[in-house]
Design a protein around this motif. Structure first.
Motif, short mmCIF file in Angstrom:
data_model
loop_
_atom_site.label_atom_id
_atom_site.label_comp_id
_atom_site.label_asym_id
_atom_site.label_seq_id
_atom_site.Cartn_x
_atom_site.Cartn_y
_atom_site.Cartn_z
N HIS A 115 0.82 -1.22 0.00
CA HIS A 115 0.00 0.00 0.00
C HIS A 115 0.86 1.28 0.00
CE1 HIS A 115 -3.26 -2.74 0.87
NE2 HIS A 115 -2.65 -3.14 1.97
N PRO A 116 1.79 1.43 -0.94
CA PRO A 116 2.59 2.66 -0.97
C PRO A 116 1.71 3.89 -1.22
CG PRO A 116 2.88 1.39 -2.99
CD PRO A 116 2.13 0.52 -2.05
N LYS A 117 2.19 5.03 -0.81
CA LYS A 117 1.42 6.27 -0.97
C LYS A 117 1.25 6.64 -2.43
CE LYS A 117 2.97 8.16 3.48
NZ LYS A 117 3.76 9.22 4.15
N VAL A 118 2.30 6.38 -3.23
CA VAL A 118 2.30 6.82 -4.63
C VAL A 118 2.78 5.70 -5.54
CG1 VAL A 118 3.15 8.52 -6.29
CG2 VAL A 118 2.83 9.16 -3.88
N LEU A 119 2.12 5.55 -6.67
CA LEU A 119 2.60 4.72 -7.77
C LEU A 119 2.93 5.66 -8.92
CD1 LEU A 119 -0.15 1.93 -7.78
CD2 LEU A 119 1.97 1.99 -6.45
N PHE A 120 4.10 5.50 -9.52
CA PHE A 120 4.54 6.38 -10.60
C PHE A 120 5.08 5.48 -11.72
CE2 PHE A 120 7.66 10.09 -11.67
CZ PHE A 120 6.92 10.37 -12.80
N LEU A 121 4.31 5.39 -12.81
CA LEU A 121 4.59 4.44 -13.87
C LEU A 121 4.71 5.12 -15.23
CD1 LEU A 121 1.88 1.82 -12.79
CD2 LEU A 121 4.26 1.95 -12.01
N GLU A 122 5.44 4.45 -16.14
CA GLU A 122 5.62 4.97 -17.50
C GLU A 122 5.48 3.84 -18.49
OE1 GLU A 122 8.85 5.95 -20.76
OE2 GLU A 122 8.42 4.17 -19.56
N ASN A 123 4.95 4.16 -19.68
CA ASN A 123 4.79 3.14 -20.70
C ASN A 123 4.75 3.81 -22.07
OD1 ASN A 123 3.85 0.64 -22.10
ND2 ASN A 123 3.47 -0.04 -20.01
N VAL A 124 4.73 2.99 -23.12
CA VAL A 124 4.67 3.53 -24.47
C VAL A 124 3.32 4.19 -24.71
CG1 VAL A 124 6.34 1.90 -25.40
CG2 VAL A 124 3.92 1.29 -25.38
N LYS A 125 3.32 5.17 -25.60
CA LYS A 125 2.08 5.89 -25.90
C LYS A 125 0.99 4.95 -26.39
CE LYS A 125 0.22 9.37 -29.10
NZ LYS A 125 0.51 10.19 -30.29
N ASN A 126 1.38 3.87 -27.08
CA ASN A 126 0.42 2.94 -27.64
C ASN A 126 -0.45 2.26 -26.59
OD1 ASN A 126 -0.64 1.45 -29.99
ND2 ASN A 126 0.31 -0.33 -29.03
N LEU A 127 -0.04 2.33 -25.32
CA LEU A 127 -0.85 1.74 -24.26
C LEU A 127 -2.26 2.34 -24.25
CD1 LEU A 127 -0.97 -0.14 -21.76
CD2 LEU A 127 -0.24 1.83 -20.39
N VAL A 128 -2.37 3.60 -24.66
CA VAL A 128 -3.68 4.27 -24.67
C VAL A 128 -4.66 3.54 -25.60
CG1 VAL A 128 -4.88 6.41 -25.24
CG2 VAL A 128 -2.64 6.50 -24.13
N LYS A 129 -4.16 3.05 -26.75
CA LYS A 129 -5.04 2.41 -27.73
C LYS A 129 -4.91 0.89 -27.72
CE LYS A 129 -4.88 6.38 -30.88
NZ LYS A 129 -4.53 6.83 -32.25
N HIS A 130 -4.01 0.37 -26.91
CA HIS A 130 -3.72 -1.06 -26.90
C HIS A 130 -4.99 -1.87 -26.62
CE1 HIS A 130 -1.66 -4.82 -25.58
NE2 HIS A 130 -0.72 -4.41 -26.41
N ASP A 131 -5.26 -2.85 -27.47
CA ASP A 131 -6.45 -3.69 -27.31
C ASP A 131 -7.71 -2.84 -27.21
OD1 ASP A 131 -7.99 -5.96 -27.11
OD2 ASP A 131 -7.48 -6.39 -25.02
N ASP A 132 -7.78 -1.84 -28.11
CA ASP A 132 -8.94 -0.93 -28.16
C ASP A 132 -9.17 -0.21 -26.83
OD1 ASP A 132 -9.54 -1.51 -30.84
OD2 ASP A 132 -10.66 -3.29 -30.25
N GLY A 133 -8.10 0.08 -26.12
CA GLY A 133 -8.20 0.81 -24.86
C GLY A 133 -8.48 -0.05 -23.65
N LYS A 134 -8.70 -1.35 -23.87
CA LYS A 134 -9.06 -2.23 -22.75
C LYS A 134 -7.90 -2.44 -21.79
CE LYS A 134 -12.51 -4.75 -25.47
NZ LYS A 134 -12.85 -6.06 -26.09
N THR A 135 -6.67 -2.46 -22.33
CA THR A 135 -5.51 -2.69 -21.47
C THR A 135 -5.37 -1.57 -20.44
OG1 THR A 135 -4.35 -3.94 -23.19
CG2 THR A 135 -3.01 -2.99 -21.44
N LEU A 136 -5.39 -0.31 -20.92
CA LEU A 136 -5.28 0.81 -20.00
C LEU A 136 -6.47 0.86 -19.05
CD1 LEU A 136 -3.82 3.32 -19.00
CD2 LEU A 136 -4.96 4.64 -20.81
N ALA A 137 -7.66 0.56 -19.56
CA ALA A 137 -8.85 0.57 -18.70
C ALA A 137 -8.72 -0.47 -17.58
CB ALA A 137 -10.10 0.28 -19.54
#
Length: 337
Positions: A115-137
């Motif tokens: 249960h850390p206070k903050v999660l700070f993550l990075e990924n490729v821009k394509n994550l937004v559209k990956h699997d029609d947005g289902k992955t990011l969702a």
């Protein structure tokens, strides 16, 4: 790297972080520049581990999928640039269970335990559209089910003082039981005017010069000072020619523009860095120049093997963008102290 105000250089000295999918330590460098302390890191590439260890005096543990969350020290911030993978049952709204079999699952299970206070993550821009947005969702829903407020934003390193066209999605999540994050906002791009010429080495010994008969420099291109009166004409790559048919790794750019996105696996004669007209010669960027376009300082020690350095900076995060986001995270943490 950005010029951090002196008042901020130790502003996170009370905070501990873990560095997952650590690579060569971009997150480590960015967070430690604000005084935060790394208590655990994990990276499975042995060459990246070598570079990380020599720079930070910490040897990352291996494959995070083989490390029990119980064995990871307590921490305030979990950070990492995790690989993008398809979720085989994404969209079925099972939250935590939807991520099993992916590397994001390891982030989720560690966050679920510590249960850390903050999660700070990075990924490729394509994550937004990956699997029609289902992955990011699924990622967002999973973190929300773990009681986090989640914020996402796509940024380009070109808009934060780095001469590289590199778009990435950044995910910041705050633990609702510990942090009130209603005032959080992502930073506004700084949009400094910067170009490759600002970071070039004078005489790099390990930047491959391309000597070929099929180099074409476009006769129509004009590089004049007047061209750079408008910001949008400066902070981007400017193609001025090509090699062969101009495919991937075969395009030539001007040094008054930006680099193309560094790649760990790109092909062509300009593989991994692209080709540039510099001092009358067509060449790739050197490993040190790749470090600079990612925001790493010149005292950062490069891997002895140039091929590994190119791969490592192609896989790395952009320091300037991280530091600007951390400035906003720091505001929220201070509000909640």
């Amino acid at each position: 790297m950005i010029d951090i105000p002196k008042s901020k250089t130790n502003s996170l000295s009370k905070y501990k972080f873990i560095d997952l999918f650590a690579g060569i330590g971009g997150f480590h460098y960015a967070l430690s520049s604000f005084g935060a302390t790394c208590v655990f890191s994990s990276e499975w590439d042995k060459y990246a581990t070598e570079t990380y260890k020599i720079n930070f005096k910490i040897e990352p543990k291996g494959d995070i999928t083989q490390i029990n969350e119980i064995d990871i020290p307590n921490h305030d911030i979990l950070c990492g640039g995790f690989p993008c993978q398809a979720f085989s049952i994404s969209g079925k709204r099972k939250g935590f269970e939807d991520t099993r079999g992916t590397l994001f699952f390891d982030i989720a299970r560690i966050a679920n335990y510590h249960h850390p206070k903050v999660l700070f993550l990075e990924n490729v821009k394509n994550l937004v559209k990956h699997d029609d947005g289902k992955t990011l969702a699924t990622i967002v829903k999973t973190l929300e089910n773990l009681n986090y407020s989640v914020f996402t934003k796509v940024f380009n390193a070109s808009h934060f003082g780095l001469p590289q066209n590199r778009e990435r999605i950044y995910i910041v999540a705050f633990n609702n039981s510990k942090i009130n994050s209603k005032n959080f906002k992502f930073p506004t791009p700084t949009n400094e005017r910067v170009c490759l010429e600002h970071i070039l080495e004078e005489e790099p010994k390990n930047a491959k010069i391309i000597l070929r008969d099929d180099i074409e420099i476009y006769k129509t291109y004009k590089i004049e000072n007047s061209l750079f009166g408008e910001l949008e004409l400066l902070n981007k790559p400017i193609q001025i020619g090509k090699v062969n048919k101009g495919g991937q790794g075969e395009r030539i750019y001007h040094s008054l523009g930006h680099a193309i996105t560094l790649s760990a696996h790109g092909g062509g004669v300009g593989s991994k860095t692209g080709l540039y007209l510099i001092n009358g010669k067509i060449r790739k960027l050197s490993p040190r120049e790749c470090a600079r376009v990612q925001g790493f300082p010149d005292d950062f020690i490069l891997n002895d093997a140039d091929g590994q350095s190119y791969k490592q900076f192609g896989n790395s995060v952009s320091i300037n963008v991280l530091q600007n986001i951390i400035l906003e995270i720091e505001k929220i943490l201070k509000e909640n102290e």
